[in-house]
Enzyme design. Structure first.
Site, PDB file in Angstrom:
ATOM      1  N   CYS A  81       1.336  -4.071  -7.345  1.00 17.01           N
ATOM      2  CA  CYS A  81       0.832  -4.080  -8.719  1.00 17.01           C
ATOM      3  C   CYS A  81       1.662  -3.123  -9.586  1.00 17.01           C
ATOM      4  O   CYS A  81       2.825  -3.387  -9.840  1.00 17.01           O
ATOM      5  CB  CYS A  81      -0.657  -3.755  -8.748  1.00 17.01           C
ATOM      6  SG  CYS A  81      -1.453  -4.181 -10.308  1.00 17.01           S
ATOM      7  N   HIS A 176      -2.850  -7.687  -4.977  1.00 18.17           N
ATOM      8  CA  HIS A 176      -3.293  -6.561  -4.136  1.00 18.17           C
ATOM      9  C   HIS A 176      -3.529  -7.021  -2.695  1.00 18.17           C
ATOM     10  O   HIS A 176      -4.612  -7.534  -2.375  1.00 18.17           O
ATOM     11  CB  HIS A 176      -4.577  -5.960  -4.703  1.00 18.17           C
ATOM     12  CG  HIS A 176      -4.375  -5.156  -5.943  1.00 18.17           C
ATOM     13  ND1 HIS A 176      -4.131  -3.806  -5.927  1.00 18.17           N
ATOM     14  CD2 HIS A 176      -4.342  -5.533  -7.249  1.00 18.17           C
ATOM     15  CE1 HIS A 176      -3.977  -3.366  -7.166  1.00 18.17           C
ATOM     16  NE2 HIS A 176      -4.099  -4.397  -7.988  1.00 18.17           N
ATOM     17  N   GLU A 178      -4.131  -5.166  -0.224  1.00 21.05           N
ATOM     18  CA  GLU A 178      -5.031  -4.249   0.476  1.00 21.05           C
ATOM     19  C   GLU A 178      -6.492  -4.666   0.408  1.00 21.05           C
ATOM     20  O   GLU A 178      -7.300  -4.217   1.234  1.00 21.05           O
ATOM     21  CB  GLU A 178      -4.874  -2.817  -0.065  1.00 21.05           C
ATOM     22  CG  GLU A 178      -5.357  -2.591  -1.484  1.00 21.05           C
ATOM     23  CD  GLU A 178      -4.308  -2.860  -2.553  1.00 21.05           C
ATOM     24  OE1 GLU A 178      -4.369  -2.224  -3.614  1.00 21.05           O
ATOM     25  OE2 GLU A 178      -3.432  -3.728  -2.323  1.00 21.05           O
TER      26      GLU A 178
END
Length: 534
Positions: A81, A176, A178
């Site tokens: 990001c 993202h 994660e």
């Protein structure tokens, strides 16, 4: 020595999730602020670096950049990001404001068959394009690739959603990986840290025990350690680990602050004094804590008071041990169950530059005059790693896998002022809720609802409501039940418990706990609510 990944934090609320995904790949990593020095990065000697997201814009905050050593070290770098955007700007590309912002679910087309995404996809289009289901959260976008980079991913509104310079080992994605909403996110991060950065997957809790024991013995030597045993998972695992390392050099002080769960004190003593044969001193300090909390309604003030009193009790007990002359030379170390999220959230990373989110009793406010050195053997571990370590140390799974319990105990589950009669009512109501969750089996999974929820508890509301019991009118207190399901505790959904279970819990609480006549169920998710009420 373990291979290491360095995560540079630019202020994202989900940076900890990056670290958790990396640890799940059995690779050691640490989070540090983005403005650490070049010397720090070189001395850390990472095998790879990950740049986190941020709320900021690259063209507004010109100070929010990765240190030059990131690019000079010659190790692979992954930008996520904002991390992708600062990589682009610092290496000669361009970033601009986007008139079509992306927040939430998106489908990304993979390009170029880079090492990061090779063989990683969720589905293919009719044309044979590999597609990824991801989570986006951005208002800016890379508009010009830096020299040497090629396109790695795109969406219709974000033509450059991923880029790579494989000669240098630089990869970046606008989404993202994660968060769990990115379906292949863990696979991508594992690919980066294990295959691209070449880290060995040797971060395993069963193997970590001997390493941790050696560290404790080296740090403590022949000195004495006093540990504040709360009964929670973190302090319990810390106690078991330190006891394994130094035996009777450890004295545990179990402080009953009057804000524990029902019968918790007896359970703690039975486990540590009875089964592990550790030295445990039980201190009934409930009057002290409740007295100091009288009239206090602010949650942060309650946390500070409880944390400060813990320090006072430890100091007093250390002094008593020394004066007693009972073979204990006097504690010189204070051991705590501080874990890595506590360190990060309290701004306690090595450079002290992280943003404080809330204070934690484990790390906040140890005064200079305490006179004890600090021993924190779990401060590098996430909660799931602490649980793994506890089982490997021989603690019973039912203790290790209990739902999280806040350090201030029921002090932050009683809204507003804390009183003894409130705590007594809440203890009994909460025990009924947990008992029914444990005994109610969900038929499809065969698991109890306690195991199917990530955290469940009861909250005491300092309001009264009218009720009817028998032929009489009542005017009694209200409690709220809270149960959530989450994989990371950064986001959480309220658990859709069966009506029959809620009905039974409500009936039991109202009938068995005199003083409560109304039970509610909290159906708020995080965000916008938090898991705890205070």
């Amino acid at each position: 020595m373990h291979d290491k990944i360095l995560i540079l934090d630019f202020g994202s609320q989900v940076t900890q999730l990056i670290a958790r995904r990396v640890r799940e790949a059995h690779v050691y990593c640490e989070i540090h602020p983005n403005d650490v020095s070049d010397d720090f990065i070189r001395s850390f000697a990472p095998k790879g670096i990950i740049l986190s997201g941020s709320h900021a814009s690259t063209y507004e905050d010109h100070q929010l950049r990765a240190p030059q050593a990131v690019w000079d070290l010659g190790v692979p770098v992954l930008g996520i990001c904002y991390g992708m955007q600062t990589m682009a700007v610092q290496l000669g590309g361009e970033v601009s404001w986007s008139d079509t912002r992306e927040f939430g679910y998106a489908e990304v087309r993979a390009h170029g068959h880079t090492r990061l995404l090779e063989g990683v996809q969720d589905f293919a289009t009719a044309e044979g394009h590999g597609m990824l289901k991801v989570w986006m959260s951005h208002g800016d976008k890379v508009t010009t690739l830096p020299q040497g980079f090629k396109l790695m991913a795109s969406t219709p509104s974000c033509p450059i959603a991923g880029m790579a310079n494989e000669d240098k080992g630089y990869y970046a994605v606008q989404f993202h990986p994660e968060v769990t909403h990115t379906v292949q996110g863990a696979a991508m991060l594992t690919r980066f840290v294990r295959d691209i950065a070449g880290c060995a997957g040797d971060w395993i809790m069963g193997n970590y025990i001997e390493e941790a024991i050696a560290k404790i013995r080296e740090q403590v030597g022949d000195e004495e350690v006093i540990l504040g045993l709360s009964g929670g998972v973190d302090s319990s695992v810390a106690a078991a680990l330190i006891h394994r390392a130094i035996g009777d050099q450890l004295t545990c002080v179990f402080v009953d602050h009057g804000l524990l769960r029902l019968n918790e004190g007896d359970m703690v003593m039975d486990m540590f004094a009875g089964k592990l044969h550790a030295k445990v001193i039980r201190v009934d300090a409930s009057e002290l804590f409740l007295g100091q909390l009288a009239g206090v309604t602010d949650p942060e003030k309650k946390r500070k008071i409880i944390g400060g009193l813990f320090v006072d009790v430890f100091k007093a007990e250390a002094g008593k041990l020394k004066a007693a002359g009972n073979g204990v030379k006097g504690a010189t170390f204070l051991a705590q169950g501080t874990i890595y999220p506590d360190v990060v959230e309290s701004g306690g990373t090595k450079t002290k530059k992280a943003t404080t989110i809330k204070s934690h009793h484990n790390v906040g406010g140890l005064p200079e005059q305490l006179g004890l050195k600090l021993l924190e053997p779990l401060r590098e571990l996430f909660k799931d790693e602490v649980r793994e370590l506890g089982v490997a140390l021989g603690l019973p799974p039912e203790m290790v896998y209990r739902h999280p319990f806040p350090g201030p105990g029921l002090g932050v589950r009683i809204l507003g002022e804390v009183k003894k009669d409130y705590a007594d009512l809440l203890r009994r109501a909460d025990a009924i809720f947990i008992d029914e969750l444990r005994s109610t089996i969900e038929p499809n999974s065969g698991k109890s609802w306690y195991d199917l929820t990530s955290q469940a508890f009861t909250v005491f509301l300092p309001v009264k409501s009218v009720g009817v019991m028998g032929d009489g009118r009542t005017y009694d207190y209200v409690v709220a039940l809270r149960a959530v399901q989450t994989s990371d505790f950064m986001t959480a959904d309220w658990a859709e418990l069966p009506y029959s279970l809620l009905k039974k819990v409500s009936s039991r609480i109202i009938n068995e706990v005199r003083g409560i006549n109304r039970v509610t169920y909290d159906v708020s998710s995080k965000p916008p609510a938090t898991i705890e009420w205070e």
